[in-house]
Design a protein around this motif. Structure first.
Motif, PDB file in Angstrom:
ATOM      1  N   ALA A   5      48.447  -1.225   3.772  1.00 45.07           N
ATOM      2  CA  ALA A   5      48.315  -0.230   2.700  1.00 45.07           C
ATOM      3  C   ALA A   5      46.852   0.013   2.349  1.00 45.07           C
ATOM      4  CB  ALA A   5      49.084  -0.685   1.463  1.00 45.07           C
ATOM      5  N   ARG A   6      46.541   1.267   1.999  1.00 46.55           N
ATOM      6  CA  ARG A   6      45.168   1.578   1.579  1.00 46.55           C
ATOM      7  C   ARG A   6      44.845   0.872   0.274  1.00 46.55           C
ATOM      8  NH1 ARG A   6      43.594   7.778   1.744  1.00 46.55           N
ATOM      9  NH2 ARG A   6      43.971   7.258   3.930  1.00 46.55           N
ATOM     10  N   ARG A   7      45.788   0.868  -0.664  1.00 45.87           N
ATOM     11  CA  ARG A   7      45.625   0.101  -1.905  1.00 45.87           C
ATOM     12  C   ARG A   7      46.486  -1.163  -1.784  1.00 45.87           C
ATOM     13  NH1 ARG A   7      45.796   5.459  -3.623  1.00 45.87           N
ATOM     14  NH2 ARG A   7      43.980   6.117  -4.854  1.00 45.87           N
ATOM     15  N   ARG A   8      45.870  -2.239  -1.439  1.00 46.68           N
ATOM     16  CA  ARG A   8      46.616  -3.457  -1.141  1.00 46.68           C
ATOM     17  C   ARG A   8      47.248  -4.091  -2.368  1.00 46.68           C
ATOM     18  NH1 ARG A   8      42.895  -6.316   3.570  1.00 46.68           N
ATOM     19  NH2 ARG A   8      43.051  -4.574   5.052  1.00 46.68           N
ATOM     20  N   LEU A   9      46.815  -3.660  -3.545  1.00 51.56           N
ATOM     21  CA  LEU A   9      47.449  -4.168  -4.752  1.00 51.56           C
ATOM     22  C   LEU A   9      48.909  -3.735  -4.839  1.00 51.56           C
ATOM     23  CD1 LEU A   9      44.668  -3.772  -7.469  1.00 51.56           C
ATOM     24  CD2 LEU A   9      45.519  -5.887  -6.434  1.00 51.56           C
ATOM     25  N   LEU A  10      49.262  -2.690  -4.087  1.00 46.34           N
ATOM     26  CA  LEU A  10      50.663  -2.266  -4.057  1.00 46.34           C
ATOM     27  C   LEU A  10      51.573  -3.380  -3.546  1.00 46.34           C
ATOM     28  CD1 LEU A  10      50.346   1.383  -2.677  1.00 46.34           C
ATOM     29  CD2 LEU A  10      50.897   0.691  -5.018  1.00 46.34           C
ATOM     30  N   ALA A  11      51.016  -4.315  -2.784  1.00 42.93           N
ATOM     31  CA  ALA A  11      51.813  -5.421  -2.257  1.00 42.93           C
ATOM     32  C   ALA A  11      52.357  -6.311  -3.364  1.00 42.93           C
ATOM     33  CB  ALA A  11      50.993  -6.249  -1.275  1.00 42.93           C
ATOM     34  N   LEU A  12      51.754  -6.219  -4.558  1.00 45.34           N
ATOM     35  CA  LEU A  12      52.230  -7.053  -5.667  1.00 45.34           C
ATOM     36  C   LEU A  12      53.625  -6.625  -6.133  1.00 45.34           C
ATOM     37  CD1 LEU A  12      48.991  -7.403  -7.831  1.00 45.34           C
ATOM     38  CD2 LEU A  12      50.054  -9.128  -6.352  1.00 45.34           C
ATOM     39  N   LEU A  13      53.942  -5.343  -5.993  1.00 41.37           N
ATOM     40  CA  LEU A  13      55.258  -4.872  -6.444  1.00 41.37           C
ATOM     41  C   LEU A  13      56.401  -5.517  -5.663  1.00 41.37           C
ATOM     42  CD1 LEU A  13      54.459  -1.080  -7.009  1.00 41.37           C
ATOM     43  CD2 LEU A  13      54.619  -2.910  -8.712  1.00 41.37           C
ATOM     44  N   PRO A  14      56.422  -5.447  -4.325  1.00 41.28           N
ATOM     45  CA  PRO A  14      57.506  -6.144  -3.614  1.00 41.28           C
ATOM     46  C   PRO A  14      57.416  -7.660  -3.747  1.00 41.28           C
ATOM     47  CG  PRO A  14      55.911  -5.257  -2.056  1.00 41.28           C
ATOM     48  CD  PRO A  14      55.565  -4.683  -3.395  1.00 41.28           C
ATOM     49  N   LEU A  15      56.206  -8.179  -3.954  1.00 45.17           N
ATOM     50  CA  LEU A  15      56.061  -9.625  -4.132  1.00 45.17           C
ATOM     51  C   LEU A  15      56.765 -10.077  -5.412  1.00 45.17           C
ATOM     52  CD1 LEU A  15      54.918 -12.341  -3.295  1.00 45.17           C
ATOM     53  CD2 LEU A  15      52.794 -11.747  -4.506  1.00 45.17           C
ATOM     54  N   VAL A  16      56.555  -9.318  -6.494  1.00 44.69           N
ATOM     55  CA  VAL A  16      57.232  -9.651  -7.760  1.00 44.69           C
ATOM     56  C   VAL A  16      58.737  -9.541  -7.590  1.00 44.69           C
ATOM     57  CG1 VAL A  16      57.576  -8.901 -10.141  1.00 44.69           C
ATOM     58  CG2 VAL A  16      55.254  -9.004  -9.192  1.00 44.69           C
ATOM     59  N   LEU A  17      59.183  -8.485  -6.897  1.00 48.91           N
ATOM     60  CA  LEU A  17      60.620  -8.315  -6.658  1.00 48.91           C
ATOM     61  C   LEU A  17      61.182  -9.488  -5.865  1.00 48.91           C
ATOM     62  CD1 LEU A  17      63.178  -6.560  -6.766  1.00 48.91           C
ATOM     63  CD2 LEU A  17      62.391  -5.461  -4.648  1.00 48.91           C
ATOM     64  N   ALA A  18      60.443  -9.930  -4.842  1.00 51.11           N
ATOM     65  CA  ALA A  18      60.910 -11.049  -4.026  1.00 51.11           C
ATOM     66  C   ALA A  18      60.984 -12.335  -4.844  1.00 51.11           C
ATOM     67  CB  ALA A  18      59.986 -11.239  -2.822  1.00 51.11           C
ATOM     68  N   VAL A  19      59.996 -12.569  -5.694  1.00 49.83           N
ATOM     69  CA  VAL A  19      59.992 -13.784  -6.522  1.00 49.83           C
ATOM     70  C   VAL A  19      61.170 -13.780  -7.492  1.00 49.83           C
ATOM     71  CG1 VAL A  19      58.727 -15.032  -8.304  1.00 49.83           C
ATOM     72  CG2 VAL A  19      57.518 -14.166  -6.296  1.00 49.83           C
ATOM     73  N   LEU A  20      61.414 -12.648  -8.131  1.00 52.29           N
ATOM     74  CA  LEU A  20      62.525 -12.560  -9.079  1.00 52.29           C
ATOM     75  C   LEU A  20      63.871 -12.751  -8.362  1.00 52.29           C
ATOM     76  CD1 LEU A  20      61.373  -9.566 -11.326  1.00 52.29           C
ATOM     77  CD2 LEU A  20      61.331 -12.015 -11.880  1.00 52.29           C
ATOM     78  N   ALA A  21      64.019 -12.090  -7.222  1.00 55.81           N
ATOM     79  CA  ALA A  21      65.272 -12.229  -6.472  1.00 55.81           C
ATOM     80  C   ALA A  21      65.440 -13.652  -5.966  1.00 55.81           C
ATOM     81  CB  ALA A  21      65.295 -11.245  -5.307  1.00 55.81           C
ATOM     82  N   GLY A  22      64.349 -14.255  -5.499  1.00 52.43           N
ATOM     83  CA  GLY A  22      64.424 -15.639  -5.037  1.00 52.43           C
ATOM     84  C   GLY A  22      64.813 -16.590  -6.153  1.00 52.43           C
ATOM     85  N   ALA A  23      64.305 -16.336  -7.355  1.00 55.25           N
ATOM     86  CA  ALA A  23      64.678 -17.169  -8.504  1.00 55.25           C
ATOM     87  C   ALA A  23      66.166 -17.057  -8.806  1.00 55.25           C
ATOM     88  CB  ALA A  23      63.858 -16.765  -9.725  1.00 55.25           C
ATOM     89  N   VAL A  24      66.703 -15.845  -8.696  1.00 59.43           N
ATOM     90  CA  VAL A  24      68.137 -15.654  -8.922  1.00 59.43           C
ATOM     91  C   VAL A  24      68.951 -16.415  -7.877  1.00 59.43           C
ATOM     92  CG1 VAL A  24      70.001 -13.953  -8.903  1.00 59.43           C
ATOM     93  CG2 VAL A  24      67.845 -13.429 -10.054  1.00 59.43           C
ATOM     94  N   VAL A  25      68.519 -16.351  -6.624  1.00 56.65           N
ATOM     95  CA  VAL A  25      69.235 -17.036  -5.549  1.00 56.65           C
ATOM     96  C   VAL A  25      69.227 -18.545  -5.766  1.00 56.65           C
ATOM     97  CG1 VAL A  25      69.197 -17.553  -3.079  1.00 56.65           C
ATOM     98  CG2 VAL A  25      68.834 -15.210  -3.857  1.00 56.65           C
ATOM     99  N   VAL A  26      68.062 -19.089  -6.091  1.00 57.12           N
ATOM    100  CA  VAL A  26      67.938 -20.541  -6.283  1.00 57.12           C
ATOM    101  C   VAL A  26      68.756 -20.994  -7.490  1.00 57.12           C
ATOM    102  CG1 VAL A  26      66.331 -22.403  -6.817  1.00 57.12           C
ATOM    103  CG2 VAL A  26      65.714 -20.671  -5.131  1.00 57.12           C
ATOM    104  N   GLN A  27      68.695 -20.233  -8.588  1.00 51.13           N
ATOM    105  CA  GLN A  27      69.428 -20.610  -9.780  1.00 51.13           C
ATOM    106  C   GLN A  27      70.943 -20.516  -9.568  1.00 51.13           C
ATOM    107  OE1 GLN A  27      68.336 -21.891 -12.698  1.00 51.13           O
ATOM    108  NE2 GLN A  27      66.307 -21.969 -11.767  1.00 51.13           N
ATOM    109  N   THR A  28      71.363 -19.539  -8.773  1.00 51.85           N
ATOM    110  CA  THR A  28      72.798 -19.388  -8.530  1.00 51.85           C
ATOM    111  C   THR A  28      73.322 -20.485  -7.616  1.00 51.85           C
ATOM    112  OG1 THR A  28      72.571 -16.991  -8.773  1.00 51.85           O
ATOM    113  CG2 THR A  28      74.598 -17.793  -7.768  1.00 51.85           C
ATOM    114  N   GLY A  29      72.596 -20.776  -6.538  1.00 50.98           N
ATOM    115  CA  GLY A  29      72.977 -21.859  -5.633  1.00 50.98           C
ATOM    116  C   GLY A  29      74.364 -21.690  -5.065  1.00 50.98           C
ATOM    117  N   ASP A  30      75.201 -22.712  -5.274  1.00 52.66           N
ATOM    118  CA  ASP A  30      76.563 -22.670  -4.744  1.00 52.66           C
ATOM    119  C   ASP A  30      77.389 -21.532  -5.339  1.00 52.66           C
ATOM    120  OD1 ASP A  30      76.039 -24.901  -3.221  1.00 52.66           O
ATOM    121  OD2 ASP A  30      76.742 -26.302  -4.738  1.00 52.66           O
ATOM    122  N   GLY A  31      76.940 -20.993  -6.465  1.00 47.83           N
ATOM    123  CA  GLY A  31      77.675 -19.912  -7.105  1.00 47.83           C
ATOM    124  C   GLY A  31      77.572 -18.585  -6.388  1.00 47.83           C
ATOM    125  N   LEU A  32      76.843 -18.530  -5.268  1.00 47.20           N
ATOM    126  CA  LEU A  32      76.769 -17.282  -4.509  1.00 47.20           C
ATOM    127  C   LEU A  32      78.121 -16.909  -3.901  1.00 47.20           C
ATOM    128  CD1 LEU A  32      73.341 -17.767  -2.699  1.00 47.20           C
ATOM    129  CD2 LEU A  32      73.870 -16.061  -4.448  1.00 47.20           C
TER     130      LEU A  32
END
Length: 435
Positions: free
Chosen positions: A229-256
């Protein structure tokens, strides 16, 4: 007019990328990579929708993702191998557009290969599938999405790493990183696309696909934008999304996964006078005719015996022995049961009788006296051998006991077997007769 000028050349380049070089071989490579191991283990999944998707899920994660990452890595280094890097920097199109034009065809061909393997596996399962359950489009979508995220990551690695062996090394690293979390008990293992899901009596929750796809897709988008990307700060948006989604996955665990009422449904054989019912999970319904035939001799010998089970239950359900139920011999697809047929009906009958004569008692019913315990064990072996019409094999000393049982008059033997089964069911060591 300028818009058509931009879209025209881009579409032309995309069509060219779809047809040239290693790209069009990606689809067949992915399909073969999945179908060969699936075919080698067809007996373990063919006929069960859950088993089919579990096996395909494992193959896609542990074989498909490393393969696509290696292909994309090799594709990412092609300009360097051709010596055209300087020439590409002089073109008007930006780096992100150039990367997208190279990566998207890989993803399209990989998707075609994975869907071909999916269709072939489902076509092989359908003729043998029982009436219970069906394929899970949710898991199929997650598998496809996880596979495709390997393309941009592998491509960026190929652009950055100036080493001809980068592709095979990346494949090996992906295999280790994907498989290693399965050997841990940490809830973080659910972040791995290779985590095993048991679908026989469960189904994914509604946030299963969105959270996992946001996690894997967010990581891939972060890598791609951080590089191109020309503006590499844009990478923070999917990074935040990935962190939030990963937190949901870890917290849910066997409940998936949650229990699936349809998957836990039992199917029983038709009631017949003098023949106990057999009940198995709906997905194993095709085994009922074979199982009933395999137990014909056992049923005949227990006919008229007081306390003999009226129903045999399989598939993890806890039999209520006090209500005339008993566990059925172990039967599951791939282990003694292949393509709707029992591999060894005699072994299945033996397992059923073994389960019948080994109730879940809190303590050893044979007591602590060694001589009495040996006699009880020999008696049990003799009863087991008589019910199955075989020979006593566990204890050589059981042959005389078997001879005594066979020498009894038929009516007396039925009464004795009834007392024996009642004593076992009540977990009363003193109430179990011996020969």
């Amino acid at each position: 007019m300028s818009t058509s000028f931009v879209r025209g050349p881009a579409a032309t380049v995309l069509r060219a990328e779809l047809r040239r070089g290693i790209t069009p071989w990606t689809g067949p490579a992915v399909a073969v990579c999945l179908l060969v191991p699936m075919g080698a283990k067809a007996a373990e999944w063919q006929g069960g929708w859950a088993e089919t998707q579990e096996m395909l899920h494992t193959a896609t994660a542990l074989l498909g993702i490393p393969l696509l990452a290696a292909i994309a890595c090799w594709q990412g280094g092609r300009e360097r191998r051709r010596g055209t890097e300087e020439l590409l920097r002089s073109v008007v199109r930006g780096r992100l557009a150039r990367v997208a034009v190279a990566v998207v065809p890989l993803m399209l061909w990989a998707a075609a290969g994975q869907l071909l393997a999916l269709g072939a596996a489902f076509a092989a399962t359908a003729p043998y599938a029982g009436p219970g359950g069906g394929p899970s489009p949710v898991l199929a979508g997650v598998d496809l999405g996880s596979l495709l995220t390997a393309a941009p990551v592998g491509f960026v690695v190929g652009r950055l790493v100036r080493w001809r062996l980068a592709a095979p090394v990346l494949a090996a690293v992906c295999y280790v990183l994907l498989g290693a979390p399965s050997y841990t008990r940490s809830p973080a293992r659910y972040l791995s696309p290779a985590e095993q899901y048991v679908l026989r009596e469960a189904e994914p929750v509604w946030w299963f696909a969105p959270s996992l796809l946001a996690w894997t897709g967010g990581v891939a988008a972060t890598v791609l934008l951080a590089y191109a990307a020309r503006r590499r700060l844009l990478a923070l948006l999917p990074l935040v999304l990935a962190v939030l989604a990963g937190a949901v996955v870890v917290q849910t665990g066997d409940g998936l996964l949650r229990p699936d009422p349809a998957g836990s449904r039992r199917v029983c054989s038709a009631p017949d006078a003098g023949t106990p019912q057999l009940c198995v999970p709906a997905s194993l319904a095709p085994v009922l005719p074979d199982a009933t035939e395999a137990l014909t001799e056992v049923f005949a010998r227990l006919d008229g015996v007081e306390g003999a089970p009226a129903r045999y239950v399989a598939g993890g359900a806890r039999p209520r022995r006090t209500n005339g139920e008993a566990p059925l011999g172990y039967v599951t697809r791939g282990w003694g049961f292949h393509r709707d047929r029992l591999d060894d009906p005699r072994e299945f009958a033996y397992d059923t009788v073994l389960s019948l004569l080994n109730p879940d008692c809190p303590a050893d019913r044979r007591g602590k006296d060694r001589k009495a315990a040996d006699r009880a064990a020999s008696t049990e072996d003799a009863v087991r051998a008589w019910l199955t019409g075989g020979n006593a094999t566990w204890y050589p000393k059981a042959q005389p006991y078997l001879a005594r049982l066979e020498a009894m008059p038929a009516l007396e033997r039925k009464v004795w077997i009834g007392r024996y089964l009642t004593g076992l069911r009540n977990c009363a060591p003193n109430g179990v007769p011996v020969l």
